[in-house]
Write an enzyme that holds these catalytic residues in place. Sequence first.
Site, PDB file in Angstrom:
ATOM      1  N   ASN A 111     -25.808   4.693 -29.203  1.00 12.49           N
ATOM      2  CA  ASN A 111     -25.540   6.138 -29.168  1.00 12.49           C
ATOM      3  C   ASN A 111     -24.752   6.617 -30.385  1.00 12.49           C
ATOM      4  O   ASN A 111     -25.094   7.628 -30.994  1.00 12.49           O
ATOM      5  CB  ASN A 111     -24.802   6.505 -27.880  1.00 12.49           C
ATOM      6  CG  ASN A 111     -25.640   6.215 -26.654  1.00 12.49           C
ATOM      7  OD1 ASN A 111     -26.841   5.943 -26.775  1.00 12.49           O
ATOM      8  ND2 ASN A 111     -25.038   6.255 -25.478  1.00 12.49           N
ATOM      9  N   HIS A 157     -42.044  50.901 -46.915  1.00 12.27           N
ATOM     10  CA  HIS A 157     -43.139  51.173 -45.962  1.00 12.27           C
ATOM     11  C   HIS A 157     -44.509  50.844 -46.562  1.00 12.27           C
ATOM     12  O   HIS A 157     -45.517  51.441 -46.203  1.00 12.27           O
ATOM     13  CB  HIS A 157     -43.150  52.633 -45.493  1.00 12.27           C
ATOM     14  CG  HIS A 157     -41.811  53.116 -45.050  1.00 12.27           C
ATOM     15  ND1 HIS A 157     -41.373  53.030 -43.755  1.00 12.27           N
ATOM     16  CD2 HIS A 157     -40.795  53.680 -45.757  1.00 12.27           C
ATOM     17  CE1 HIS A 157     -40.152  53.537 -43.664  1.00 12.27           C
ATOM     18  NE2 HIS A 157     -39.771  53.926 -44.873  1.00 12.27           N
ATOM     19  N   SER A 278     -64.281  29.091 -51.771  1.00 14.15           N
ATOM     20  CA  SER A 278     -64.938  29.200 -50.475  1.00 14.15           C
ATOM     21  C   SER A 278     -66.182  28.325 -50.496  1.00 14.15           C
ATOM     22  O   SER A 278     -66.800  28.134 -51.539  1.00 14.15           O
ATOM     23  CB  SER A 278     -65.316  30.663 -50.241  1.00 14.15           C
ATOM     24  OG  SER A 278     -66.416  30.750 -49.356  1.00 14.15           O
ATOM     25  N   LYS A 284     -65.234  33.653 -54.541  1.00  8.61           N
ATOM     26  CA  LYS A 284     -63.887  33.630 -53.961  1.00  8.61           C
ATOM     27  C   LYS A 284     -62.907  32.726 -54.703  1.00  8.61           C
ATOM     28  O   LYS A 284     -63.254  31.657 -55.162  1.00  8.61           O
ATOM     29  CB  LYS A 284     -63.948  33.165 -52.493  1.00  8.61           C
ATOM     30  CG  LYS A 284     -64.543  34.156 -51.537  1.00  8.61           C
ATOM     31  CD  LYS A 284     -63.759  35.474 -51.425  1.00  8.61           C
ATOM     32  CE  LYS A 284     -62.471  35.300 -50.672  1.00  8.61           C
ATOM     33  NZ  LYS A 284     -62.673  35.068 -49.237  1.00  8.61           N
ATOM     34  N   ASN A 286     -59.047  31.838 -53.513  1.00  7.73           N
ATOM     35  CA  ASN A 286     -58.115  32.138 -52.421  1.00  7.73           C
ATOM     36  C   ASN A 286     -56.715  31.577 -52.650  1.00  7.73           C
ATOM     37  O   ASN A 286     -56.580  30.459 -53.126  1.00  7.73           O
ATOM     38  CB  ASN A 286     -58.656  31.571 -51.104  1.00  7.73           C
ATOM     39  CG  ASN A 286     -60.001  32.169 -50.726  1.00  7.73           C
ATOM     40  OD1 ASN A 286     -60.272  33.332 -51.028  1.00  7.73           O
ATOM     41  ND2 ASN A 286     -60.850  31.373 -50.102  1.00  7.73           N
ATOM     42  N   GLU A 291     -50.763  31.178 -48.370  1.00 10.90           N
ATOM     43  CA  GLU A 291     -51.084  31.424 -46.954  1.00 10.90           C
ATOM     44  C   GLU A 291     -50.555  30.301 -46.061  1.00 10.90           C
ATOM     45  O   GLU A 291     -50.013  30.533 -44.977  1.00 10.90           O
ATOM     46  CB  GLU A 291     -52.602  31.549 -46.772  1.00 10.90           C
ATOM     47  CG  GLU A 291     -53.155  32.838 -47.356  1.00 10.90           C
ATOM     48  CD  GLU A 291     -54.679  32.829 -47.389  1.00 10.90           C
ATOM     49  OE1 GLU A 291     -55.301  32.434 -46.397  1.00 10.90           O
ATOM     50  OE2 GLU A 291     -55.238  33.207 -48.437  1.00 10.90           O
ATOM     51  N   TYR A 318     -24.702  11.133 -24.002  1.00  6.75           N
ATOM     52  CA  TYR A 318     -26.064  10.903 -24.482  1.00  6.75           C
ATOM     53  C   TYR A 318     -27.062  10.993 -23.333  1.00  6.75           C
ATOM     54  O   TYR A 318     -26.812  10.516 -22.225  1.00  6.75           O
ATOM     55  CB  TYR A 318     -26.176   9.517 -25.145  1.00  6.75           C
ATOM     56  CG  TYR A 318     -27.589   9.228 -25.628  1.00  6.75           C
ATOM     57  CD1 TYR A 318     -28.019   9.679 -26.867  1.00  6.75           C
ATOM     58  CD2 TYR A 318     -28.502   8.553 -24.816  1.00  6.75           C
ATOM     59  CE1 TYR A 318     -29.316   9.445 -27.303  1.00  6.75           C
ATOM     60  CE2 TYR A 318     -29.803   8.311 -25.239  1.00  6.75           C
ATOM     61  CZ  TYR A 318     -30.203   8.767 -26.493  1.00  6.75           C
ATOM     62  OH  TYR A 318     -31.482   8.548 -26.918  1.00  6.75           O
TER      63      TYR A 318
HETATM   64  N1  ARG Z   1     -34.017   5.901 -29.947  1.00  7.50           N
HETATM   65  C1  ARG Z   1     -32.852   6.456 -29.391  1.00  7.50           C
HETATM   66  C2  ARG Z   1     -32.724   7.919 -29.835  1.00  7.50           C
HETATM   67  O1  ARG Z   1     -33.363   8.264 -30.733  1.00  7.50           O
HETATM   68  C3  ARG Z   1     -31.644   5.693 -29.838  1.00  7.50           C
HETATM   69  C4  ARG Z   1     -30.480   5.781 -28.898  1.00  7.50           C
HETATM   70  C5  ARG Z   1     -30.757   5.013 -27.667  1.00  7.50           C
HETATM   71  N2  ARG Z   1     -29.670   5.083 -26.768  1.00  7.50           N
HETATM   72  C6  ARG Z   1     -29.843   4.825 -25.461  1.00  7.50           C
HETATM   73  N3  ARG Z   1     -28.794   4.911 -24.716  1.00  7.50           N
HETATM   74  N4  ARG Z   1     -31.005   4.568 -24.953  1.00  7.50           N
HETATM   75  O2  ARG Z   1     -32.010   8.673 -29.286  1.00  7.50           O
END
Ligand code: ARG
Length: 459
Positions: A111, A157, A278, A284, A286, A291, A318
């Site tokens: 995490n 405008h 085109s 054409k 383009n 775009e 997380y």
């Molecule tokens: N692949 C996970 C993500 O992108 C990584 C973190 C994973 N953490 C967990 N507690 N499963 O978030």
Amino acid sequence: MSDKLWAGRFSRALDAQANDYNASIRFDKRMYAEDITGSMAHAAMLSATGIISKEDGETIIGALEGILADVNSGKLEIDLGAEDIHSFVEQELVRRIGDTGKRLHTARSRNDQVALDLRLYLRNQTDEIIALLKKLIQVICDKAEAYSAAIMPGYTHMQRAQPISFGHHLMSYCFMLLRDIGRLQDARARMNVSPLGCGALAGTTFPIDREMTAQSLGFDGSCLNSLDGVSDRDFCVELASALSLVMAHLSRFSEEIILWCSWEFKFIELDDAFSTGSSIMPQKKNPDIAELTRGKAGRVYGDLISLLTMLKGIPLAYNKDMQEDKEAIFDCFDTAKMALTVFAPMLETMRVNTDRMRKAALEGFINATDCADYLCAKGLPFRSAYKIVGELVAYLIRTSKTLESASLSEYKQFSDLFDEDVYQAINLERCVEKRQSLGGTSPVQVAKQIAFVREQLQK
Ligand code: ARG
């Protein structure tokens, strides 16, 4: 089964399709360098604080350097069977140095690891975008300098309003793009704190040194609440929002380029290298690049909404929803980078038809304000001058004439204050030259804008 980082508690392997669904390696593999450098900083800190031995620290760092070099050179392919980039690097490390490699994940969680990788990766990406924006601004400044006296109709405008120079028009985009750089720099500064050491959510029982890893990875400090550190994705939203505005600006510019390329306008012609044809209509040519840029703005806005929506309902800390951050924010950067990369040479190589622009400015009473200003300078209150010129214009429209072709006696029917010098006052070049107010369209002011913008680019 045994190849999962989290094997142990489980007695059955993850269902094959659930495994695919769960995996992020397909898109997080691009963060391999950040994952490895983050791991090296972590290992160095673990060893410096005595959490692992010096010897183990050196072995781990040496092996990580080898993995990085091998992925960079193509000798080692990232295994798409791994769950994510973090699993891949750790598994490869253990494959190379055995049990010592298993010490790397001490005092760390995926995490805080993924939060770290993402910040490091996006920091580089932001620098790349800023460099591309600067390049584009330079190209626009050069064009603006070349056309600082080229007359074109300015519109409100979508109706001809007042004469301006093409250089002035172009410079307006430089100011938008400068603000974009400012927004990206602001977001980058807020993003630049290290989440490493926040652990899974609550910090760690080990005596880690967060300032050491933060410093060695170039952060300005550390996230000071571990729950926030692992679950903050505000920086993704901020960057996506800044990039949405970049795309909005490129899209508005594209819209004008598309109009200017049309046979109705013919103000510019794009180089063949930045135009397409085109399959059926041989005549054409383009403006597909413009775009496509207009179209891709919507895609980046979509990414921004995805990120905001992903965040809004998740409790701390997380949650797997957050894995959805990557494809969205990567797409924002990929799209904006591609757009900026083609936009600069497209502008650089366009041909400008100054005759067509001036002709367009000649019709439509674009100098009517200047005619009123003329009467004003002779002492009339502006509102009265405005009314007189309005009546004069209505008369000229009825009689199919213009301010330039009307005779002095016709002018005099509307006010005695009109004299021979009115023709000078409504001359388009004079109209532009006279707008000397700060930020105005006169070549002197446009030159000042160009100098100011170029100076900003040096910062
Ligand atoms: N692949 C996970 C993500 O992108 C990584 C973190 C994973 N953490 C967990 N507690 N499963 O978030």
